[in-house]
Motif scaffolding. Structure first.
Motif, PDB file in Angstrom:
ATOM      1  N   GLU B 168       0.838  -1.188   0.000  1.00  0.00           N
ATOM      2  CA  GLU B 168       0.000   0.000   0.000  1.00  0.00           C
ATOM      3  C   GLU B 168       0.873   1.237   0.000  1.00  0.00           C
ATOM      4  O   GLU B 168       1.406   1.644   1.011  1.00  0.00           O
ATOM      5  N   ASP B 170       1.430   5.094  -0.341  1.00  0.00           N
ATOM      6  CA  ASP B 170       0.646   6.313  -0.218  1.00  0.00           C
ATOM      7  C   ASP B 170       1.418   7.531  -0.668  1.00  0.00           C
ATOM      8  O   ASP B 170       0.967   8.645  -0.511  1.00  0.00           O
ATOM      9  N   THR B 171       2.609   7.331  -1.213  1.00  0.00           N
ATOM     10  CA  THR B 171       3.375   8.499  -1.615  1.00  0.00           C
ATOM     11  C   THR B 171       2.794   9.073  -2.897  1.00  0.00           C
ATOM     12  O   THR B 171       2.546   8.359  -3.852  1.00  0.00           O
ATOM     13  N   PRO B 172       2.574  10.365  -2.909  1.00  0.00           N
ATOM     14  CA  PRO B 172       2.007  10.987  -4.096  1.00  0.00           C
ATOM     15  C   PRO B 172       3.060  11.134  -5.181  1.00  0.00           C
ATOM     16  O   PRO B 172       4.254  11.182  -4.894  1.00  0.00           O
ATOM     17  N   PRO B 173       2.621  11.192  -6.440  1.00  0.00           N
ATOM     18  CA  PRO B 173       3.585  11.392  -7.518  1.00  0.00           C
ATOM     19  C   PRO B 173       4.200  12.791  -7.449  1.00  0.00           C
ATOM     20  O   PRO B 173       3.595  13.709  -6.919  1.00  0.00           O
ATOM     21  N   GLU B 285     -10.890  -3.072  -8.231  1.00  0.00           N
ATOM     22  CA  GLU B 285     -11.129  -2.028  -7.252  1.00  0.00           C
ATOM     23  C   GLU B 285     -10.969  -0.653  -7.899  1.00  0.00           C
ATOM     24  O   GLU B 285     -11.741   0.260  -7.657  1.00  0.00           O
ATOM     25  N   GLY B 289     -13.906   2.375  -8.728  1.00  0.00           N
ATOM     26  CA  GLY B 289     -13.897   3.725  -8.197  1.00  0.00           C
ATOM     27  C   GLY B 289     -13.815   4.815  -9.255  1.00  0.00           C
ATOM     28  O   GLY B 289     -13.903   5.979  -8.938  1.00  0.00           O
ATOM     29  N   LYS B 290     -13.621   4.416 -10.512  1.00  0.00           N
ATOM     30  CA  LYS B 290     -13.460   5.429 -11.559  1.00  0.00           C
ATOM     31  C   LYS B 290     -14.625   5.368 -12.527  1.00  0.00           C
ATOM     32  O   LYS B 290     -15.257   4.355 -12.702  1.00  0.00           O
ATOM     33  N   ARG B 361      -2.545  27.629 -13.975  1.00  0.00           N
ATOM     34  CA  ARG B 361      -2.373  26.188 -13.854  1.00  0.00           C
ATOM     35  C   ARG B 361      -3.543  25.544 -13.113  1.00  0.00           C
ATOM     36  O   ARG B 361      -4.146  24.596 -13.590  1.00  0.00           O
ATOM     37  N   THR B 362      -3.863  26.107 -11.950  1.00  0.00           N
ATOM     38  CA  THR B 362      -4.987  25.539 -11.207  1.00  0.00           C
ATOM     39  C   THR B 362      -6.244  25.641 -12.039  1.00  0.00           C
ATOM     40  O   THR B 362      -7.055  24.730 -12.057  1.00  0.00           O
ATOM     41  N   GLU B 365      -6.339  22.913 -14.639  1.00  0.00           N
ATOM     42  CA  GLU B 365      -6.652  21.621 -14.020  1.00  0.00           C
ATOM     43  C   GLU B 365      -8.142  21.512 -13.781  1.00  0.00           C
ATOM     44  O   GLU B 365      -8.757  20.481 -13.972  1.00  0.00           O
ATOM     45  N   LYS B 366      -8.688  22.630 -13.355  1.00  0.00           N
ATOM     46  CA  LYS B 366     -10.122  22.674 -13.086  1.00  0.00           C
ATOM     47  C   LYS B 366     -10.917  22.430 -14.354  1.00  0.00           C
ATOM     48  O   LYS B 366     -11.875  21.671 -14.356  1.00  0.00           O
ATOM     49  N   ARG B 369     -11.060  18.881 -15.173  1.00  0.00           N
ATOM     50  CA  ARG B 369     -11.962  18.102 -14.327  1.00  0.00           C
ATOM     51  C   ARG B 369     -13.407  18.352 -14.715  1.00  0.00           C
ATOM     52  O   ARG B 369     -14.215  17.436 -14.758  1.00  0.00           O
ATOM     53  N   LYS B 487      -0.191  14.838 -15.650  1.00  0.00           N
ATOM     54  CA  LYS B 487      -0.461  14.423 -14.270  1.00  0.00           C
ATOM     55  C   LYS B 487      -1.577  13.401 -14.227  1.00  0.00           C
ATOM     56  O   LYS B 487      -1.500  12.397 -13.531  1.00  0.00           O
ATOM     57  N   ASP B 491      -1.250   9.731 -13.045  1.00  0.00           N
ATOM     58  CA  ASP B 491      -2.108   9.233 -11.969  1.00  0.00           C
ATOM     59  C   ASP B 491      -2.454   7.772 -12.206  1.00  0.00           C
ATOM     60  O   ASP B 491      -2.476   6.961 -11.286  1.00  0.00           O
TER      61      ASP B 491
END
Lengths: 160, 773
Positions: B168, B170-173, B285, B289-290, B361-362, B365-366, B369, B487, B491
């Protein structure tokens, strides 16, 4: 289930083991019953069900407000023991904007860390509320994004 | 001599440092630490750090008083082992609760969330073992292999890290996502180098013409104004130079663009296939979830965006940077002071770019999404169009789409506000820069420090220079778009399958089909679906799994197929843990027949041979015959070559089911799993399928889930499940005689022959079917 008059139709009490004990109108006793809210997020006080330990519904309470005060207190105490949905008051830090991401948060239950597995674990509910499910299945709630401080909002915004 | 043992037992190996000394000081002589559990919630469900310990004598609870941070004042509660002491655990919504009972009286309870994936089921087992051994004086039975201290997953001697706990991640990219594209660019490094050299040369060639304006001005035009006749040879030379450099720049520019575009297309294609390959390896799994629309967008359009970025924008940007560096060098070499003035606005522009970068940038990304939100609405609605139409909800779906679109608009509007301000500002700065150069240049000319030709050359350079800056500013947005696309792709690539391939795979030559499930547990989100389940299935045995919906039957089957991995415990095939078998090799031994057979686009023969593409026609026909599918296939206009669609249009449910049975038969698996294989067909068809299944079951280890208990008449044993646990095992007669859960199920079904066991389930199934039809 028809409307219920709690004093006549059933009684609810704690047995010595600390479990809830339910007695129905025929005097049949059920131990270790539990309470479930039907709409825990959208309408927490409407629709409560008393469920036997086998998973069958014993009684339906359509609104907690109508209950006698004593019963109401018992129910609320029991639910407080059962329900765990910390409300996030502030997001101190997130380890990254890419998931999985570890969040350092202050909640109304103290400060803790949560691991966000993916962005879609964040649910936008109505009225600016947000539900976040962490990796271990604990639900965190944000009651109103608008009321978060600027720092937290900025961090959260990156995931929405 | 202090004989407290803190480090020898495996359980204490990982006790956090914070607790080491506290625990040490509270243990008595000759007391051994056996297991521990972090309790991170107090009675009011506030987050704290408490510790629960199991030693060989008692249960100890450490509860530090946090008011004095320096010297932790620890309250200790201890519960010495005695008969009648019982530890129970249950969980709800992610909170686990341990309750300690003495003579059926609750004397303590502790709450915790799963922070460290500690298996409390194992903790309780430890408690029971230690308690019994303390009372009876008999030692705790030794476990065959040394289990992992955290999750009790059995480890072999050479494994010192538990594959379950360490899998498992949990480290983010990392955020430098675009640089990670290098992994895909590496195979093309020589082409890239060639492209870079060509770029260098072509940029240099484009810088020649402005330089030639200096002699053109100073040696030809200005002398002519002063009465000197034009030197035609010099003019011809200079003009020839201009033409030559233009031609050179053209041919070099063409070849570099071609080479680099070629390479970037290939990088894009590699990225797409590798991502898709990786996606296919991920566990169920992940897919659960996707949403389909989102995954399709990531692999399709995001990779395309990266490709365009590499072939177009990055290329332009690199050219621009080169040009700026070269121009700056030329300018400085001509006249350092004027060069300084010319380059002055550059830092301002760079600063502006930097400021806007973050906001954009943000924002981008938005937009991404939101965009996948829009496509998700489509992906939801189009497959479910029958339901939408049946309930006359077109207007609602349309408004849902409009809402997503509105959201898209709102996000775009916000970004455009910043974005639209950006380019004009750059232009303004450019104009101001030009003004500065004019002013300073005129002043220098008046001082006779530079010639008119030099000023013209400067102005020619700088106008190119600043227009490049303008287009360079565009790189901000495209880079950010590409980075967010990268990204989202990484992911997927970074997602480690929760069903990992073994590092030291074990190969089974001949599989007999014995399945052992040892204290298996499985959590799905915050729900515990399977709890401490033990079951041994002998080779060739047929097991019928019975129980209400939600009792964990399908989950158990998914665990056996290794679609998911057990959270605790183990499943082994012929005595080998299925985690140590290569996944595809393991699954080759499993034939799966599902309730909803899925047929791929292609011919019937191809569909039957799906698990064994090299099967001969004779094999395919034999499998179809055994599955009672041969005759109806021959009735189709093109026989085995008939095309069937995505969901097998034109075939009835029973026909599709028999094709999927033939598919399972063809790979000749040792283990057969029938998940509600006959639930979605009528009784007549069911009989046909049952005949086909009887052929299939023969001589194989079979696990069958069925709602209609009558379909399990051939089962050797029936396993009755409830709430993730086995409640009864036995054959039909035994279970009927004991009048337990199975008896009640059977009675319920006998009363109501036509309907299914759980009305809820059948209703659900119908709804699902409608949704997918």
């Amino acid at each position: 289930m028809a409307t219920i008059n709690p004093n006549k139709d059933f009684t609810l009490a704690r047995n010595p083991t600390g479990q809830l004990q339910f007695t129905d109108s025929d005097g049949i006793v059920f131990d270790n019953v539990y309470l479930v809210r039907a709409f825990p997020i959208s309408a927490p006080d409407e629709g409560l069900s008393i469920i036997s330990k086998e998973g069958h519904e014993l009684a339906w309470i359509s609104n907690l407000v109508d209950m006698p005060i004593q019963l109401k207190e018992l129910i609320e105490a029991e639910l407080a023991q059962r329900e765990f949905m910390p409300e996030i008051l502030r997001i101190n830090q997130v380890s990254s904007f890419a998931t999985p991401s570890m969040w350092d948060v202050w909640t109304n239950k103290g400060s803790t860390q949560l691991i966000l597995k993916a962005e879609d674990q964040i649910w936008r509910l109505k009225n600016n509320r947000i539900l976040i499910t962490d990796k271990n299945g604990v639900n965190f709630m944000i009651n109103n994004i608008e009321q978060l401080d600027k720092h937290s909002r900025k961090l959260l915004d990156r995931f929405l | 001599m202090n004989s407290k043992i803190l480090h020898l037992t495996p359980s204490s190996r990982l006790l956090p440092n914070f607790w080491q000394s506290i625990v040490q000081s509270h243990l008595e002589n000759a007391e051994e630490l056996k297991a521990w559990l972090e309790i991170n919630l107090d009675e009011q469900l506030h987050f704290t750090e408490h510790l629960l310990l199991i030693t060989n004598r008692r249960l100890v609870y450490f509860c530090p008083d946090k008011t004095h941070a320096d010297i932790p004042n620890v309250s200790v509660y201890e519960y010495a082992y005695q008969p009648d002491l019982k530890l129970l655990q249950h969980d709800h919504a992610g909170v686990y609760r341990l309750e300690l009972f003495e003579h059926n009286l609750r004397i303590a309870s502790w709450c915790y969330t799963l922070t460290s994936d500690t298996s409390s089921a194992r903790f309780i087992k430890q408690f029971e073992q230690q308690c019994t051994s303390f009372i009876t004086g008999k030692p705790v039975p030794a476990e065959a292999t040394e289990p992992c201290p955290k999750c009790r997953y059995p480890l072999t001697a050479e494994q010192d890290e538990c594959p379950q706990c360490s899998s498992e991640i949990d480290t983010p990219p990392s955020t430098w996502t675009l640089f990670r594209l290098w992994r895909f660019a590496k195979p093309y490094q020589w082409q890239l180098l060639a492209g870079f050299l060509l770029m260098l040369a072509s940029t240099a060639a484009t810088l020649v013409p402005p330089y030639l304006t200096i002699p053109l001005m100073d040696k030809v035009l200005i002398p002519y104004q002063n009465g000197v006749p034009i030197d035609t040879d010099l003019v011809a030379l200079l003009l020839g130079g201009l033409l030559g450099s233009a031609l050179l720049a053209w041919s070099l520019g063409w070849s570099k663009t071609y080479i680099l575009a070629l390479v970037s297309e290939r990088i894009g294609a590699d990225l797409r296939t590798i991502t898709y390959d990786h996606l296919l390896k991920l566990s169920l799994e992940y897919f659960g979830g996707k949403r389909t629309g989102d995954l399709m967008a990531r692999i399709g359009s995001e990779s395309d965006r990266i490709c365009v970025f590499l072939s177009l924008h990055l290329l332009d940007f690199a050219t621009d940077v080169l040009m700026i560096i070269m121009t700056a060098a030329i300018l400085v070499s001509i006249n350092p002071e004027l060069a300084l003035v010319t380059l002055l606005p550059l830092p301002f522009i760079a600063w502006m770019i930097h400021i806007v970068r973050d906001k954009l940038r943000t924002g981008f990304e938005k937009i991404d999404r939101v965009w996948s939100e829009v496509s998700n609405v489509l992906a939801d609605t189009i497959p479910g169009i029958r339901v939408v139409k049946a309930f006359a909800q077109e207007a609602r779906e349309s408004s849902r789409f409009r809402e997503a679109n509105q959201h898209n608009l709102a996000v775009n509007d916000r970004i455009n506000k910043i974005w639209s301000l950006f380019s004009p500002s750059v232009t303004l700065l450019t104009e101001i820069g030009l003004l500065l150069v004019w002013a300073f240049g005129i002043w220098q000319i008046s001082k006779d420090e530079i010639s008119v030709g030099i000023l013209t050359a400067f102005l020619a350079y700088i106008s190119r220079f600043y227009t490049r800056l303008d287009s360079m500013s565009r790189i901000v947005s495209v880079t950010q778009k590409a980075a967010s696309g990268a990204k989202r792709i990484f992911d997927i690539l970074d997602h480690v399958s929760s069903v990992p391939e073994p590092s030291n795979p074990v190969h089974l030559d001949k599989v007999s089909g014995k399945i052992e499930i040892r204290s298996a547990g499985f959590r799905y989100g915050n729900r515990t679906v399977i709890k401490d389940l033990n079951l041994t299935i002998e080779p060739g045995e047929m097991i019928g799994l019975v129980g209400h919906s939600g009792s964990g039957k399908s989950t158990l089957v998914n665990l056996m197929c290794r679609f998911y991995d057990v959270s605790t415990g183990s499943i082994s095939l012929d005595g080998v843990n299925i985690r140590s078998l290569p996944i595809s090799e393991y699954r080759r031994n499993i034939g799966l027949v599902l309730q909803e057979p899925f047929l791929f686009f292609g011919s019937i023969a191809e569909n039957i041979a799906y698990g064994k593409p090299d099967a001969t026609r004779a094999e395919i026909i034999a499998a179809a015959r055994a599955a009672h599918a041969h005759e109806f296939i021959l009735r189709l206009p093109h026989g085995y070559d008939s095309l069937v669609g995505e969901r097998g249009h034109g075939l009835s449910g029973g026909e599709r089911q028999r094709i999927s049975i033939a598919r399972a038969l063809l790979i000749d698996p040792r283990i057969l799993i029938l998940d509600e294989a006959t639930a979605s067909v009528d009784t007549e068809t069911e009989k046909e399928i049952q005949k086909a299944l009887d052929n299939l079951v023969h001589g194989r280890t079979t696990i069958a889930i069925a709602h209609r208990l009558s379909t399990l008449h051939k089962a050797n044993r029936l396993v009755v499940m409830d709430q993730g646990q086995i409640v009864e095992i036995g054959n039909h007669d035994e279970l009927m005689a004991s009048e337990g859960a199975y008896y009640r199920l059977y009675q319920a079904q006998a009363r109501n022959v036509d309907t299914d066991l759980d009305d809820v389930i059948s209703n659900e199934t119908i709804a699902n079917k409608e949704a997918s039809a």
